[in-house]
Design a protein around this motif. Sequence first.
Motif, mmCIF file in Angstrom:
data_model
loop_
_atom_site.group_PDB
_atom_site.id
_atom_site.type_symbol
_atom_site.label_atom_id
_atom_site.label_comp_id
_atom_site.label_asym_id
_atom_site.label_seq_id
_atom_site.Cartn_x
_atom_site.Cartn_y
_atom_site.Cartn_z
ATOM 1 N N VAL A 317 0.833 -1.191 0.000
ATOM 2 C CA VAL A 317 0.000 0.000 0.000
ATOM 3 C C VAL A 317 0.874 1.249 0.000
ATOM 4 N N LEU A 318 0.625 2.140 -0.964
ATOM 5 C CA LEU A 318 1.188 3.488 -0.944
ATOM 6 C C LEU A 318 0.066 4.387 -0.439
ATOM 7 N N SER A 319 0.128 4.758 0.828
ATOM 8 C CA SER A 319 -1.036 5.353 1.489
ATOM 9 C C SER A 319 -1.308 6.796 1.103
ATOM 10 N N GLY A 320 -0.285 7.520 0.619
ATOM 11 C CA GLY A 320 -0.515 8.906 0.241
ATOM 12 C C GLY A 320 0.692 9.549 -0.406
ATOM 13 N N ARG A 321 0.445 10.703 -1.050
ATOM 14 C CA ARG A 321 1.514 11.391 -1.783
ATOM 15 C C ARG A 321 1.615 12.869 -1.424
ATOM 16 N N ASN A 322 1.067 13.265 -0.277
ATOM 17 C CA ASN A 322 1.000 14.685 0.048
ATOM 18 C C ASN A 322 2.234 15.158 0.816
ATOM 19 N N LEU A 323 3.114 15.834 0.127
ATOM 20 C CA LEU A 323 4.292 16.425 0.769
ATOM 21 C C LEU A 323 4.745 17.630 -0.027
ATOM 22 N N ASP A 324 5.417 18.544 0.654
ATOM 23 C CA ASP A 324 5.908 19.743 -0.003
ATOM 24 C C ASP A 324 7.163 19.416 -0.813
ATOM 25 N N GLU A 325 7.336 20.133 -1.905
ATOM 26 C CA GLU A 325 8.447 19.861 -2.811
ATOM 27 C C GLU A 325 9.800 20.039 -2.123
ATOM 28 N N GLU A 326 9.930 21.065 -1.275
ATOM 29 C CA GLU A 326 11.224 21.296 -0.621
ATOM 30 C C GLU A 326 11.587 20.116 0.283
ATOM 31 N N SER A 327 10.615 19.635 1.029
ATOM 32 C CA SER A 327 10.867 18.494 1.911
ATOM 33 C C SER A 327 11.205 17.251 1.106
ATOM 34 N N PHE A 328 10.473 17.053 0.030
ATOM 35 C CA PHE A 328 10.724 15.883 -0.815
ATOM 36 C C PHE A 328 12.156 15.894 -1.337
ATOM 37 N N GLN A 329 12.579 17.012 -1.889
ATOM 38 C CA GLN A 329 13.926 17.104 -2.443
ATOM 39 C C GLN A 329 14.988 16.904 -1.365
ATOM 40 N N GLU A 330 14.727 17.413 -0.183
ATOM 41 C CA GLU A 330 15.678 17.247 0.922
ATOM 42 C C GLU A 330 15.791 15.772 1.307
ATOM 43 N N TRP A 331 14.664 15.064 1.377
ATOM 44 C CA TRP A 331 14.671 13.677 1.831
ATOM 45 C C TRP A 331 15.281 12.731 0.795
ATOM 46 N N ILE A 332 15.129 13.041 -0.494
ATOM 47 C CA ILE A 332 15.685 12.117 -1.498
ATOM 48 C C ILE A 332 17.118 12.468 -1.870
ATOM 49 N N THR A 333 17.637 13.570 -1.349
ATOM 50 C CA THR A 333 19.025 13.945 -1.619
ATOM 51 C C THR A 333 19.923 13.207 -0.627
ATOM 52 N N ILE A 334 20.037 11.929 -0.836
ATOM 53 C CA ILE A 334 20.853 11.065 0.019
ATOM 54 C C ILE A 334 21.712 10.189 -0.869
ATOM 55 N N SER A 335 22.754 9.638 -0.288
ATOM 56 C CA SER A 335 23.668 8.823 -1.088
ATOM 57 C C SER A 335 23.033 7.493 -1.430
#
Length: 335
Positions: A317-335
């Motif tokens: 289950v992918l329960s939702g997709r609601n997040l702000d773009e800045e937070s998204f970019q910060e969280w996926i900017t990982i090694s």
Amino acid sequence: MSIRIATINDVREAEDVIRNHVSPVPLIRSYALEKKLGLPSSRRVWLKDYGWTPVGSFKLLGALNWMSNNLERIGQRSVVAHSSGNFASGISFAGMRFEKRVVVIMPDSAARVKFDLTRSFGAEIRTYDISQDHLTGERDRLTREIAEEEGAIQASPYDDPYVIAGNGVGGLEIVNELRAVGRDVSQFFCQVSGGGLMAGHALAIADGFPQAKIIGVEPEGADDFCQSLKAGHRIRVERPTSICDGLLSYDVGEHNWPILQQHVPQAVSIPDAATQQAMKWLYKVHGLRTEPSGAITTAALLSGNVRLDGEGDIVIVLSGRNLDEESFQEWITIS
């Protein structure tokens, strides 16, 4: 005092309510996950993506069923609920559909997109400081005051049989779609917070695929259900912490616990770093901007912590997709 526990019949009755307002959300085959997990060609992986709903999450299912079944009690009064954001927009959408005034209590740190969605359907928002709520109890106090002083009817985001049954309609959709094409299910992965999503889906999955292993997924810093399973009774986490803002309930609901005990034998806790990796993977491979609470089930598979025994398909289950773009970019900017 005894409580009424939702059943599969309640879920079936809720289906007619839900279909009057929204269409089924997609069940998408992930060829990439099948390859990543090294599954044989006979097994498939399916993503139930609630990001496609009008509110960007599963929460409107339970909200619509709750509102429909409480219209007489509500009458001309308002509805009040607390939410980290997704139930806020869900109950706001339901209020719009049934022409009821809705007030929601949200943390002041909630994603802007969740504020915007909730307001777009007409609800009034009042905020509180979630960082101090474990000390002040401000969330529950504000909700209770509105109910008492304004005569509003309180809706629980998860701890209610109508909410559970409405959420379970998504599980019926999974069962009906896979059985129609002759597929079977070995493992079903679903998020657990207050338990409304998992309880509803567990009722449907256990009925449609009784041999399927139903597995709960939580953040490491908010693993009250994992602890509850081990203890055999509900455990409360006084200060849950995680980037998964939708999975920060203090404990599973009283109405949810008996269903979870019966149908969910296993739960795993996932570190936020693994959830971030899953968010990055879903975006890179499937183009999905999934909020942390939605991506955590994919993280459970990618982490390799759960044995994928059996010969049937796997549903996550992918329960939702609601997040702000800045937070998204910060969280996926990982090694």
